[in-house]
Scaffold this active site. Structure first.
Site, PDB file in Angstrom:
ATOM      1  N   GLY A  20       0.653  -1.252  -0.006  1.00  0.00           N
ATOM      2  CA  GLY A  20      -0.030   0.173  -0.250  1.00  0.00           C
ATOM      3  C   GLY A  20       0.744   1.297   0.222  1.00  0.00           C
ATOM      4  N   GLY A  25       2.380   5.420   2.991  1.00  0.00           N
ATOM      5  CA  GLY A  25       3.270   4.278   2.699  1.00  0.00           C
ATOM      6  C   GLY A  25       4.618   4.658   2.313  1.00  0.00           C
ATOM      7  N   LYS A 196      -6.918   6.153  18.894  1.00  0.00           N
ATOM      8  CA  LYS A 196      -6.825   6.672  17.570  1.00  0.00           C
ATOM      9  C   LYS A 196      -7.963   6.610  16.254  1.00  0.00           C
ATOM     10  CE  LYS A 196      -4.212   8.358  13.690  1.00  0.00           C
ATOM     11  NZ  LYS A 196      -4.272   7.618  13.013  1.00  0.00           N
ATOM     12  N   ASN A 200      -9.742   9.796  14.936  1.00  0.00           N
ATOM     13  CA  ASN A 200     -10.122   9.842  13.682  1.00  0.00           C
ATOM     14  C   ASN A 200     -11.366   9.823  13.203  1.00  0.00           C
ATOM     15  OD1 ASN A 200      -7.407   6.800  13.458  1.00  0.00           O
ATOM     16  ND2 ASN A 200      -7.683   9.326  11.385  1.00  0.00           N
ATOM     17  N   ASN A 204     -10.869  13.445  11.281  1.00  0.00           N
ATOM     18  CA  ASN A 204     -11.670  12.681   9.284  1.00  0.00           C
ATOM     19  C   ASN A 204     -13.626  13.544   9.186  1.00  0.00           C
ATOM     20  OD1 ASN A 204      -9.353  11.384  10.790  1.00  0.00           O
ATOM     21  ND2 ASN A 204      -9.435   9.769   8.959  1.00  0.00           N
TER      22      ASN A 204
END
Ligand SMILES: NC(=O)C1=CN([C@@H]2O[C@H](COP(=O)(O)OP(=O)(O)OC[C@H]3O[C@@H](n4cnc5c(N)ncnc54)[C@H](OP(=O)(O)O)[C@@H]3O)[C@@H](O)[C@H]2O)C=CC1
Ligand SMILES: CC(C)(CO)C(=O)C(=O)O
Length: 330
Positions: A20, A25, A196, A200, A204
């Site tokens: 990925g 990445g 986490k 998010n 997000n």
């Protein structure tokens, strides 16, 4: 094990594949390569692979001049050889498929570290490899893939990880820290993953719905009220699973993260998905909490609404993009 490593400086040089090789990445990949590790990228986006293999990967960090990095990137079918470490950085809904596609290069010695956001990654990994091979973690590094072969990065980051089974991961942690990835180990990665996912589940979807970077989100006078609406539900859902969700600690991290010197200028990965007409990870974040809430009779109206709004936004943006492409083709 030793013979596959070449000792440089005071850590072992490792053969690392990044499965990925998208926004994040690629960022971690070039950092590991710059520290002397042998790194390859595995990805499926043909234009991105071609751009990197032809002209290198362009990295633009904040206002610095663009820098080029050269490292091989290939599809899962093309990749060959043995790796000490495979770092999985697909979007969560793509993880199962990636693990299936790279099965031929996974040997019993290979360790696999998943850093994708959201809940459920360890269970997916356990369907493909032995528990002793699995490392799971969370990361606060950020990156944006702006076009094939080019990422834009802001601020700095960190990684918290744990070996899921019995294995000595000191060489991996040392190797990653040699690349200044700011890795720390934890003995409670599950709580770290929920923590986490809490971050998010606020940043997000709200960045998408408010069309805001992290720092811009922080300028809203009611930003933390919205965060609390979402997080209080997650805390109640966590309690049904024996997970202690520490809202104060999450809020403290949110406040740190949205500073410009950290990730303030970043638009979260979900924002990038929506912009690119892709499906998001919402069902592994707010949608996951809403689903467990329904199963456990914990009311989750805020997470349910946020999930529905993000699914609506996915549809709206995909239809818009398709129309633009039709117009383009005429
Ligand atoms: N970007 C960021 O700043 C941060 C991201 N994260 C998390 O990290 C993870 C990765 O995010 P990000 O880098 O933004 O995602 P990207 O979508 O930019 O990168 C994922 C890459 O994986 C490729 N891929 C997925 N499945 C396959 C497959 N089976 N075979 C080949 N290639 C495949 C995708 O190709 P294709 O598009 O062709 O499918 C894509 O290029 C997510 O979980 C995200 O939430 C966490 C912190 C910050
Ligand atoms: C920036 C951060 C940490 C929070 O939104 C992230 O994980 C992402 O972009 O997905």
């Amino acid at each position: 094990m030793e013979e596959t490593y070449l000792t440089v400086r005071n850590v072992l040089t490792m053969k690392i594949a990044i499965a990925g090789f998208g926004a994040l990445g690629a960022r971690l990949g070039v950092k590991l390569q710059s520290a002397g590790h042998e790194v390859i990228g595995i990805d499926g986006w043909a234009a991105h692979i071609a751009a990197i293999n032809t002209d290198g990967l362009t990295v633009v960090h904040e206002d610095n001049a663009p820098k080029k990095y050269y490292l091989p990137v290939m599809t899962p079918k093309e990749v060959d050889g043995e790796f000490d470490l495979i770092i999985l950085l697909t979007k969560t809904p793509q993880l199962n498929r990636m693990l299936t596609d790279i099965q031929p290069i996974i040997t019993p010695k290979t360790k696999l570290l998943v850093l994708s956001n959201g809940l459920g990654n360890i269970e997916i990994m356990a369907q493909h490899v032995a528990r002793d091979q699995i490392l799971a973690g969370v990361t606060l590094w950020t990156s944006t893939l702006v076009k094939p072969g080019e990422i834009h990065t802001t601020g700095s980051g960190s990684i918290k990880l744990q070996a899921i089974g019995e294995s000595d991961i000191t060489p991996i942690v040392d190797a990653m820290n040699e690349a200044h990835l700011n890795v720390a180990t934890t003995n409670d990665v599950l709580t770290a993953i929920w923590h986490k996912a809490g971050i998010n589940s606020v940043l997000n979807p709200l960045s998408v719905l408010l069309n805001a970077s992290l720092a811009e989100f922080g300028t809203a006078s009611n930003a933390m009220d919205m965060a609390l609406n979402i997080l209080e539900e997650i805390r109640e859902v966590g309690a049904t699973r024996g997970i202690k969700v520490d809202i104060n600690a999450i809020i403290a991290d949110l406040i740190k993260l949205i500073r410009p010197e950290n990730a303030g200028n970043h638009y979260p990965s979900m924002y990038q998905d929506i912009k690119n007409g892709k499906y998001t990870e919402i069902d592994f974040l707010n949608g996951y909490f809403a689903k467990v809430g329904r199963q456990e009779n914990v009311p989750t109206p805020f997470n349910t609404l946020v999930t529905r709004m993000i699914h609506a936004k996915e549809d709206i943006e995909r239809v818009k993009l398709a129309k633009q492409q039709e117009t383009f083709e005429i």
